[in-house]
Design an enzyme around this catalytic site. Structure first.
Site, PDB file in Angstrom:
ATOM      1  N   LYS A  80       0.970  -1.113   0.132  1.00  0.00           N
ATOM      2  CA  LYS A  80       0.002  -0.100  -0.057  1.00  0.00           C
ATOM      3  C   LYS A  80       0.905   1.160  -0.069  1.00  0.00           C
ATOM      4  CE  LYS A  80      -4.649   0.695   0.411  1.00  0.00           C
ATOM      5  NZ  LYS A  80      -5.700  -0.263   0.153  1.00  0.00           N
ATOM      6  N   GLY A 183     -20.792   6.129   4.040  1.00  0.00           N
ATOM      7  CA  GLY A 183     -19.970   6.641   2.943  1.00  0.00           C
ATOM      8  C   GLY A 183     -20.601   6.333   1.664  1.00  0.00           C
ATOM      9  N   GLY A 185     -19.466   6.958  -1.467  1.00  0.00           N
ATOM     10  CA  GLY A 185     -18.171   7.278  -2.318  1.00  0.00           C
ATOM     11  C   GLY A 185     -18.399   6.212  -3.412  1.00  0.00           C
ATOM     12  N   VAL A 187     -17.370   3.109  -3.640  1.00  0.00           N
ATOM     13  CA  VAL A 187     -17.947   1.987  -3.538  1.00  0.00           C
ATOM     14  C   VAL A 187     -19.274   2.207  -3.046  1.00  0.00           C
ATOM     15  CG1 VAL A 187     -17.795  -0.208  -2.002  1.00  0.00           C
ATOM     16  CG2 VAL A 187     -15.741   1.024  -2.875  1.00  0.00           C
TER      17      VAL A 187
HETATM   18  N1  PHE Z   1      -7.876   0.183  -3.395  1.00  0.00           N
HETATM   19  C1  PHE Z   1      -7.951  -1.319  -3.813  1.00  0.00           C
HETATM   20  C2  PHE Z   1      -8.008  -2.278  -2.195  1.00  0.00           C
HETATM   21  O1  PHE Z   1      -8.015  -1.674  -1.373  1.00  0.00           O
HETATM   22  C3  PHE Z   1      -6.827  -1.726  -4.495  1.00  0.00           C
HETATM   23  C4  PHE Z   1      -6.950  -2.182  -5.843  1.00  0.00           C
HETATM   24  C5  PHE Z   1      -7.717  -1.784  -6.843  1.00  0.00           C
HETATM   25  C6  PHE Z   1      -5.945  -3.220  -6.401  1.00  0.00           C
HETATM   26  C7  PHE Z   1      -7.885  -2.392  -8.128  1.00  0.00           C
HETATM   27  C8  PHE Z   1      -5.915  -3.526  -7.570  1.00  0.00           C
HETATM   28  C9  PHE Z   1      -6.938  -2.904  -8.424  1.00  0.00           C
HETATM   29  O2  PHE Z   1      -8.423  -3.263  -2.527  1.00  0.00           O
END
Ligand code: PHE
Length: 352
Positions: A80, A183, A185, A187
């Site tokens: 990350k 949230g 957003g 998602v």
């Molecule tokens: N933000 C996404 C997660 O926390 C990370 C991600 C998205 C990784 C798309 C790869 C492709 O899972």
């Protein structure tokens, strides 16, 4: 907390740190595990109280990515990136920062592959990929990427909610159930649409005031103030904003029977899994429920899946993983969080 203490308490592999002086930002790339494959994880961009809070977030989030890929057996490791920015960045400064960050990702040569997360979009991934390619997932569709990872994450969270309903009521349908979504957003918004379409009642919130106007025309959706969200009586609470929302202060207030959402790191502390269990609240571990965005993004871009195929695989995978987690937790008399960790640890151990 001190840098040394943070790193000593972390069980991951490597951290790359950079102070970006032109923008005043701090960049931390945490590579938690490459045991199953190259580390993948989104880039989170937001202000933090101090750089060590940003590092701490990166360390915890990267571990979550390791478990996220390990549970369904995907050949990727956990990473990350956190870019801690000053509260206001002008567009040109932000753009230049993203390009320099892309250069750094590129220099890592595939050790870490990035994607969108809180505070970054597919457009940002295009910017990063201008220098960081080919180590960037979820660029825009126009640029040849899979686009926003939000909708596929929502598909998986919706599947998790159905499995939670099945566990609680013996049937997976959300019709007539009341779901509180924290949230609205990338998602949360898609999740709310899916819930409404399936006949659920939705109460939602967002820290952004303008979100209150969304779903105006939908009688099934009601907006509440952010703080009110914990005490709404409902069947299911779906955290889809930032992490750390389930803690010793909020858990006693919850009036739901289950928690299943898209946010990463929902538990402020591992002990919060016990707190939920003690209150009889069924918890769908965040990284089990929210794998959809990563799984679909990678599947579409690296394995050539169609979007429809990706969404089907996400729903199937989340369903089977979560059923397995619930079964194991019941069998061993442990929290669902512990059960999910056991599945992930087993996978990591067998990778040698
Ligand atoms: N933000 C996404 C997660 O926390 C990370 C991600 C998205 C990784 C798309 C790869 C492709 O899972």
């Amino acid at each position: 907390m001190e840098l040394e203490t943070l790193l000593e308490r972390w069980d991951g592999e490597t951290v790359v740190a950079r102070r970006d002086s032109p923008s005043g930002a701090w960049i931390f790339i945490a590579i938690h595990s490459t045991r199953l494959g190259p580390a993948v994880g989104g880039t989170r961009m937001r202000p933090y109280p101090d750089p060590s809070a940003a590092l701490q977030d990166a360390l915890r989030l990267s571990a979550g990515m390791t478990y996220k890929f390990a549970v369904p057996g995907l050949p990727y490791g956990g990473g990350k990136a956190v870019i801690a920015v000053p509260s206001r960045l002008d567009a040109p400064v932000r753009d230049a920062l993203l390009r320099r960050y892309g250069g750094l990702v590129h220099q890592l040569g595939g050790l870490y592959r990035t994607a969108p997360d809180v505070g970054t979009t597919s457009d940002d991934m295009d910017r990063i990929a201008e220098t960081g390619a080919p180590f960037v997932f979820a660029r825009t569709v126009a640029a040849g990427g899979a686009g926003s990872s939000g909708p596929a994450t929502a598909v998986g969270v919706f599947a998790a909610i159905q499995v939670a309903c099945e566990q609680l009521h013996g049937e997976a349908s959300v019709e007539g159930r009341h779901v509180v979504v924290q949230g609205a957003g990338s998602v949360g918004q898609v999740l709310i649409e899916k819930l409404l379409a399936a006949g659920a009642r939705v109460t939602f919130t967002d820290v952004d005031e303008s979100a209150a106007h969304r779903f105006r025309g939908s009688p099934g959706a009601v907006f509440v103030e952010p703080e009110a969200v914990y005490s709404v009586e409902c069947d299911l609470f779906a955290p889809c904003a930032l992490g750390g929302v389930l803690d010793e202060r909020t858990i006693p207030r919850l009036r739901c029977r289950a928690v299943a959402g898209g946010a990463n790191n929902q538990l402020a502390d591992p002990a919060d899994a016990d707190r939920l269990r003690a209150r009889g609240i069924l918890y769908a571990p965040d990284y089990v429920a929210n794998v959809g965005g990563a799984m679909a993004g990678i599947g579409i871009e690296a394995s050539g899946w169609t979007r429809a195929e990706a969404e089907r695989k996400v729903a199937e995978s989340v369903e089977s993983s979560l059923r397995r987690v619930f079964r194991l937790a019941e069998r061993d008399g442990v929290t669902t969080d512990t059960a999910a960790r056991r599945i992930a640890d087993e996978r990591l151990a067998s990778a040698g």
